[in-house]
Design an enzyme around this catalytic site. Structure first.
Site, PDB file in Angstrom:
ATOM      1  N   THR A 118     -33.077 -53.387  17.813  1.00 31.54           N
ATOM      2  CA  THR A 118     -32.788 -52.431  16.744  1.00 31.54           C
ATOM      3  C   THR A 118     -31.800 -52.953  15.712  1.00 31.54           C
ATOM      4  O   THR A 118     -30.886 -53.728  16.050  1.00 31.54           O
ATOM      5  CB  THR A 118     -32.212 -51.135  17.358  1.00 31.54           C
ATOM      6  N   TYR A 142     -26.343 -46.893  21.927  1.00 25.33           N
ATOM      7  CA  TYR A 142     -27.763 -47.273  21.831  1.00 25.33           C
ATOM      8  C   TYR A 142     -27.889 -48.727  21.373  1.00 25.33           C
ATOM      9  O   TYR A 142     -28.557 -49.546  22.027  1.00 25.33           O
ATOM     10  CB  TYR A 142     -28.500 -46.332  20.875  1.00 25.33           C
TER      11      TYR A 142
END
Ligand code: UDP
Length: 329
Positions: A118, A142
Site C-alpha cells: 500500500t 495498516y
C-alpha cells in the site's frame, strides 16, 4: 498448465486478478474466508477454499495440494481508520498471519510470492510523485502491517530464495469492464462508490472530508488506478520474478481532488451529486500520487484506464447494474 493460489481472491482487487488468470487458462485456487469477499466474485473455473488464514490446518492442506507456481496474497484488513482504532488487530491479522503464510510457502516450496502492499507506508511524503525509493514512514498500523510483510519477504528471499513482488497500490478504483465484477465493501468507505450511490439517491449526500487542505481546491488529492490495470500489473510483476524480487508503486501518476471525483461522477451519470462539507478525516495525507515509471520501464506495464472518467465510468456501470452489489445476484 500454470497453477496459482490467491488468498483473498473473492475480494475486490483479488477477484479482478483471478478473472485475468482464469482467462489465460491458468488453474486458480482461491483461499478466502468470505468475511469480506463474495462467492459470486469467484469465476466458475476457479476452485474456492472457504477458510481463514488463521486456520493453519486448512492453509497447510491447501498448499500441500500444490505445487503452485506462485501465491498471490490479497487477504487482509485494509481500512486505515479502523487500524488506528484497533492497531493490534491489524498487526496480528495482517502482519502475523502474513508471516505465517510466507513460512508455509517456504515449507511447501512455493517459488514466488506477490504481495498486495500500500501507498500508506509512505505516510506523509516529502514530495510527489512518490517513487519506490521514497522515505518509508507508515501513516497507520495498516501501513505498518504491510511494511512488516515486505520486510519478511526480503529475508525470505535472502535466506530461502523465495522470490517476491511487493506491489504498493495507490487508490484502487473502477470495475471489470466486462461487467461481472465490481467493488462491494460492507461497510463501504471508499470515495468513488459512495459518490456514485449518492448521485443515484441510494445513500445520503457525500461528505467531503476537509476543504482546507493545501491543494488547489482545498480537498485531498489521490491517484486512482483501475482495478483491472492493477490486475495486469500483477502479471507483469510475476514475469519479473523469473529473474529477481521486485517492488513497484502502482498508480497513474496523476492526482485528482475529491471535488474532481464528484465532478467526474456528475459527467458520467449526467446528474448532480448531493454533497456536504465536513471535517478532515484523521490520518489523511493531503496528496498521494505515484510514480510508476519503474514497473512501466522494467516490466512493460501500460494502464488502459488512465483517465478518471473511464475509471469512474466502469464503476458507475457496475453500481447501476448491481444496486445491492453481489447481493443483487
Ligand atoms: N473521502 C471523502 N469522503 C468520503 C470518503 C472519502 O471526502 O466519504 C476522501 C478521503 O478523505 C480521501 C479520498 O476521498 O482523500 C479517498 O478516500 P478513500 O477512502 O476512497 O481511499 P483512501 O485514500 O483512504 O485509501
Amino acid at each position: 498448465m500454470a497453477r496459482f493460489l490467491v488468498t483473498g481472491g473473492a475480494g475486490y482487487v483479488g477477484s479482478h486478478l483471478v478473472a485475468l488468470l482464469a482467462a489465460q487458462g491458468a488453474e486458480v485456487v482461491v483461499f478466502d474466508s468470505l468475511r469480506q469477499g463474495h462467492r459470486a466474485a469467484v469465476p466458475a473455473g476457479a476452485r474456492l477454499v472457504v477458510a481463514d488464514l488463521a486456520d493453519a490446518g486448512a492453509l497447510d492442506a491447501t498448499l500441500a495440494d500444490g505445487p503452485y507456481d506462485a501465491v498471490f496474497h490479497f487477504a487482509a484488513l485494509s481500512l486505515v481508520g479502523e487500524s488506528m482504532a484497533q492497531p493490534m488487530r491489524y498487526l496480528l491479522d495482517n502482519a502475523a498471519l502474513g508471516m505465517r503464510l510466507i513460512d508455509a510457502c517456504i515449507r511447501h516450496g512455493v517459488p514466488r510470492f506477490i504481495l498486495s502492499s500500500t501507498a500508506n507506508l509512505f505516510g506523509l511524503p516529502d514530495s510527489v510523485p512518490i517513487a519506490e525509493d521514497a522515505r518509508i514512514a507508515p501513516a497507520s498500523p495498516y501501513g505498518e502491517s504491510k511494511l512488516m510483510i515486505e520486510r519478511a519477504l526480503f529475508w525470505a528471499d535472502q535466506l530461502h530464495g523465495l522470490r517476491s513482488a511487493c506491489l504498493r497500490y495507490f487508490n484502487a478504483a473502477g470495475a471489470d469492464p466486462a461487467g461481472s465484477l465490481g467493488e462491494d465493501h460492507d461497510p463501504e468507505t471508499h470515495l468513488i462508490p459512495l459518490v456514485i450511490d449518492a448521485a443515484l439517491g441510494r445513500r445520503p449526500p457525500i461528505t467531503v472530508f476537509g476543504t482546507d487542505y493545501p491543494t488547489l481546491d482545498g480537498t485531498c488529492i489521490r491517484d486512482y488506478v483501475h482495478v483491472t490495470d492493477l490486475g495486469h500489473a500483477h502479471l507483469c510483476a510475476l514475469r519479473q520474478l523469473d529473474r529477481r524480487s521486485v517492488t513497484y508503486n502502482l498508480g497513474n501518476g496523476q492526482g485528482h481532488s475529491v471535488r474532481e471525483v464528484i465532478a467526474s461522477v456528475e459527467r458520467v451519470l449526467g446528474r448532480p451529486v448531493p454533497a456536504v462539507f465536513g471535517d478532515r478525516r484523521a490520518g489523511d495525507p493531503p496528496v498521494l500520487v505515484a510514480s510508476s515509471e519503474r514497473i512501466k520501464h522494467e516490466a512493460g506495464w501500460s494502464p488502459q484506464f488512465a483517465d478518471l472518467d473511464s475509471i469512474v465510468g466502469t464503476a458507475a456501470r457496475w453500481r447501476v447494474a448491481h444496486p445491492s452489489g453481489y447481493g443483487s445476484g
